[in-house]
Design an enzyme around this catalytic site. Structure first.
Site, mmCIF file in Angstrom:
data_model
loop_
_atom_site.group_PDB
_atom_site.id
_atom_site.type_symbol
_atom_site.label_atom_id
_atom_site.label_comp_id
_atom_site.label_asym_id
_atom_site.label_seq_id
_atom_site.Cartn_x
_atom_site.Cartn_y
_atom_site.Cartn_z
ATOM 1 C CB THR A 172 101.500 -54.668 -35.227
ATOM 2 O OG1 THR A 172 101.002 -54.299 -33.932
ATOM 3 C CG2 THR A 172 101.249 -56.145 -35.458
ATOM 4 C CG HIS A 181 98.362 -43.313 -31.463
ATOM 5 N ND1 HIS A 181 99.152 -43.774 -30.424
ATOM 6 C CD2 HIS A 181 98.599 -41.983 -31.543
ATOM 7 C CE1 HIS A 181 99.830 -42.754 -29.907
ATOM 8 N NE2 HIS A 181 99.506 -41.660 -30.568
ATOM 9 N N GLY A 182 97.828 -46.615 -34.206
ATOM 10 C CA GLY A 182 97.256 -47.867 -34.687
ATOM 11 C C GLY A 182 97.216 -47.996 -36.190
ATOM 12 C CG ASP A 231 103.900 -44.599 -28.489
ATOM 13 O OD1 ASP A 231 103.038 -43.711 -28.593
ATOM 14 O OD2 ASP A 231 103.788 -45.734 -29.004
#
Length: 285
Positions: A234, A209-210, A83
């Site tokens: 996260t 992503h995110g 990644d």
């Protein structure tokens, strides 16, 4: 005996069947074990995503070996994916060890430099039978030590995607549509129209992503509009660290790693299962 997969067939299948494969950022033995346990329980394909920081922390060969064992001992599709790697040298190290899925992140470079770098990685990775992901646009936030400020974040230009995919031969493409890395300061506004346009222009799987902190409804809307891989980091770290911290505060004399890692892994597994359900990949192994 099963082996680690590349992600091409996994993601094409997900695109056709209307779900996404969750890509969980892992860092060590415990986090790999936890993610695999969740995926096996839910009968979901899964991608173990390792950043350069993870490789520096745990050791490239150690991460590879743990992932290899996970694939051999469990009858679900498992990929180890690099990644946000930024150099050919670091990617080649893992290809030689047996990694079958890599991301070259040239999003901080100019458009032409990104194409040149990605083309070189595609040629190298394909010679090892590995799949390549690239990124167009910049995501706000922090990934390892790389920080993109809000003022520098760039949405992916749909008109450049076709050119980029054709010239690089890349297998999958990560796009910037308003998501970011880390914890969101406010509710993100995703550009679904942009995503839909990109999806209509290219026939390679799109990567989100995110995704930590994005609502279930928004993630599933992204999947509906072509996202076949959803990256989560996260929202696994927070429950793991919170449970670990609480246990150690409540048991200040406990020194047995096996005791205090247990609650942390359990909290992380619960979070991973919830993300698998949001990705709708349960039962798709």
């Amino acid at each position: 005996m099963t082996q680690l997969r590349n992600t091409k067939e996994m993601l094409i299948k997900a695109s056709k069947e209307g779900y996404a494969v969750p890509a969980f950022n892992i860092h060590n033995l415990e986090t790999i074990q936890t993610v695999i346990e969740a995926a096996v329980e839910m009968k979901s394909p899964v991608i173990l995503a390792a950043t350069p920081g993870t490789m520096d922390y745990a050791g490239r060969a150690y991460i590879q070996a743990i992932a290899d064992v996970a694939a051999k001992e469990n009858d679900i599709p498992i990929a180890l994916h690099l990644d946000h790697h930024e150099t050919i040298e670091s990617i080649e190290e893992s290809l030689k060890l047996g990694t079958k899925s890599v991301m070259i992140d040239g999003s901080m470079e100019s458009y032409e430099e990104n194409i040149e770098l990605t083309k070189k990685v595609v040629e190298l990775a394909h010679s090892y039978g590995a799949t390549v992901e690239a990124e167009l646009g910049k995501l706000v936030g922090q990934e390892d030590d790389k920080i993109v400020e809000a003022k520098d974040a760039a949405y992916t230009d749909p008109d450049t995607v076709v050119d980029f995919v054709e010239r690089t031969g890349v297998d999958t493409i990560a796009v910037a549509i308003g998501t970011g890395h880390g914890v969101y300061a406010s509710k993100p506004e995703l550009d679904f129209e942009r995503l839909e346009k990109i999806n209509n222009l290219v026939d390679v799987p799109i990567i989100l992503h995110g995704a930590s902190g994005i609502s279930k409804e928004d993630v599933q809307k992204c999947i509906e509009l072509g996202c076949a891989k959803v990256n989560i980091s996260t929202e696994l770290k927070i429950p793991f660290s919170t449970a670990l911290r609480e246990f150690l505060v409540e048991h200040p004399n406990e020194t047995d790693t096996r005791k205090y890692m247990g609650p942390a892994k359990a909290a992380m597994k619960e979070a991973a299962i919830s993300k698998i359900l949001i990705c709708m990949s349960d039962g798709k192994a």
